[in-house]
Design an enzyme around this catalytic site. Structure first.
Site, short mmCIF file in Angstrom:
data_model
loop_
_atom_site.label_atom_id
_atom_site.label_comp_id
_atom_site.label_asym_id
_atom_site.label_seq_id
_atom_site.Cartn_x
_atom_site.Cartn_y
_atom_site.Cartn_z
N ARG A 73 0.83 -1.22 0.00
CA ARG A 73 0.00 0.00 0.00
C ARG A 73 0.86 1.26 0.00
O ARG A 73 0.39 2.33 -0.37
CB ARG A 73 -0.99 -0.03 1.17
CG ARG A 73 -2.17 -0.98 0.93
CD ARG A 73 -3.11 -0.98 2.11
NE ARG A 73 -2.44 -1.39 3.33
CZ ARG A 73 -2.37 -2.63 3.77
NH1 ARG A 73 -2.95 -3.60 3.09
NH2 ARG A 73 -1.74 -2.91 4.89
N GLU A 128 6.55 -9.95 15.47
CA GLU A 128 6.12 -10.43 16.78
C GLU A 128 6.42 -11.94 16.89
O GLU A 128 6.98 -12.41 17.86
CB GLU A 128 4.62 -10.17 16.94
CG GLU A 128 4.17 -10.20 18.38
CD GLU A 128 2.71 -9.83 18.51
OE1 GLU A 128 2.13 -9.33 17.53
OE2 GLU A 128 2.16 -10.06 19.59
P1 AMP Z 1 4.53 -2.39 11.29
O1 AMP Z 1 5.77 -3.02 10.76
O2 AMP Z 1 4.03 -3.08 12.52
O3 AMP Z 1 4.68 -0.90 11.52
O4 AMP Z 1 3.37 -2.57 10.22
C1 AMP Z 1 3.61 -3.12 9.00
C2 AMP Z 1 2.51 -2.91 8.01
O5 AMP Z 1 1.36 -3.61 8.44
C3 AMP Z 1 2.08 -1.48 7.82
O6 AMP Z 1 2.76 -0.92 6.74
C4 AMP Z 1 0.61 -1.61 7.50
O7 AMP Z 1 0.42 -1.69 6.11
C5 AMP Z 1 0.19 -2.90 8.13
N1 AMP Z 1 -0.60 -2.77 9.36
C6 AMP Z 1 -0.23 -3.13 10.60
N2 AMP Z 1 -1.21 -2.95 11.49
C7 AMP Z 1 -2.25 -2.46 10.79
C8 AMP Z 1 -3.59 -2.05 11.14
N3 AMP Z 1 -4.07 -2.12 12.40
N4 AMP Z 1 -4.38 -1.58 10.16
C9 AMP Z 1 -3.93 -1.50 8.89
N5 AMP Z 1 -2.70 -1.88 8.51
C10 AMP Z 1 -1.86 -2.34 9.43
#
Ligand code: AMP
Length: 176
Positions: A60, A97
Site C-alpha cells: 500500500r 512479533e
Molecule cells: P509495522 O511493521 O508493525 O509498523 O506494520 C507493517 C505494516 O502492516 C504497515 O505498513 C501496515 O500496512 C500494516 N498494518 C499493521 N497494522 C495495521 C492495522 N491495524 N491496520 C492497517 N494496517 C496495518
C-alpha cells in the site's frame, strides 16, 4: 478538512486475525478529492527538502509513494517482499512479533547523493519502517524523513524508528 479523511478510513475488527483492528484506507482511494488531499498532506512538509528519491514500501506504500514522488519531482524506489525484484538486490531481515520478515531493494536504486523520503500507508509497530530506514542508510543515502498516511500511536512505531527521525503522519489513532 482532515475530518473527511478520517471518515473514509474504515475500521475492520478482527482482520487479518482476531484482536486486530484493521484500518482500511481503500474507501479513501475511491474518492478523488480525498485521495488528492491525502497525497498533498503527505507532500507538504517535505516540499522544500530537495528530495531526490521517494522510497515506497510494498504494497500500500506504493499507492501513496508514486503520486508523492511525482509531486516532489523525485524518483520512485520500490522496497519489496523477497524474490519480487528482478535485478541484484540488497536485503534486510527484521523481527516480527512471531518470526522474521525480509525486505529487498534493487542494489542500484539508491546512491550516496540521494536525499530520501520514505512513504507508507500505516505506521504500526514500526518494524517495517525501521528496516526500510536501515536499507536507505546502508546505501549511504541521506534520510530526510518518513511520511505515513496513518499512525497507530499506541504501538510505539515512532520510538522504534528512532525518536530523532522526522516522522510526519497525516492521520493519528487514537484521534488527537
Ligand atoms: P509495522 O511493521 O508493525 O509498523 O506494520 C507493517 C505494516 O502492516 C504497515 O505498513 C501496515 O500496512 C500494516 N498494518 C499493521 N497494522 C495495521 C492495522 N491495524 N491496520 C492497517 N494496517 C496495518
Amino acid at each position: 478538512m482532515l475530518e473527511n479523511l478520517y471518515r473514509l478510513v474504515r475500521d475492520v475488527p478482527d482482520f487479518p486475525k482476531p484482536g486486530i483492528l484493521f484500518r482500511d484506507i481503500t474507501p479513501l482511494l475511491l474518492s478523488p478529492p480525498a485521495f488528492r488531499l491525502a497525497v498533498d498532506q503527505l507532500v507538504e512538509p517535505f516540499r522544500s527538502d530537495g528530495i531526490t528519491k521517494v522510497v515506497a514500501i510494498e504494497s500500500r506504500g506504493f499507492v501513496f509513494g508514486a503520486p508523492v514522488a511525482l509531486a516532489l519531482g523525485a524518483g520512485l524506489v520500490l522496497v519489496r517482499k523477497p524474490s519480487k525484484l528482478p535485478a541484484a538486490t540488497r536485503r534486510v531481515e527484521y523481527q516480527l512479533e512471531y518470526g522474521k520478515d525480509v525486505l529487498e531493494v534493487h542494489a542500484d536504486a539508491l546512491t550516496a547523493s540521494d536525499r530520501v523520503l520514505i512513504v507508507d500507508d500505516v505506521l504500526a509497530t514500526g518494524g517495517t519502517a525501521a528496516a526500510t530506514v536501515w536499507l536507505v542508510e546502508q546505501a549511504g543515502s541521506q534520510l530526510l524523513g518518513l511520511g505515513m498516511l496513518l499512525e497507530l500511536a499506541d504501538l510505539g512505531g515512532r520510538a522504534r524508528v528512532g525518536a530523532h527521525r522526522r516522522m510526519h503522519s497525516v492521520l493519528r489513532y487514537p484521534r488527537p
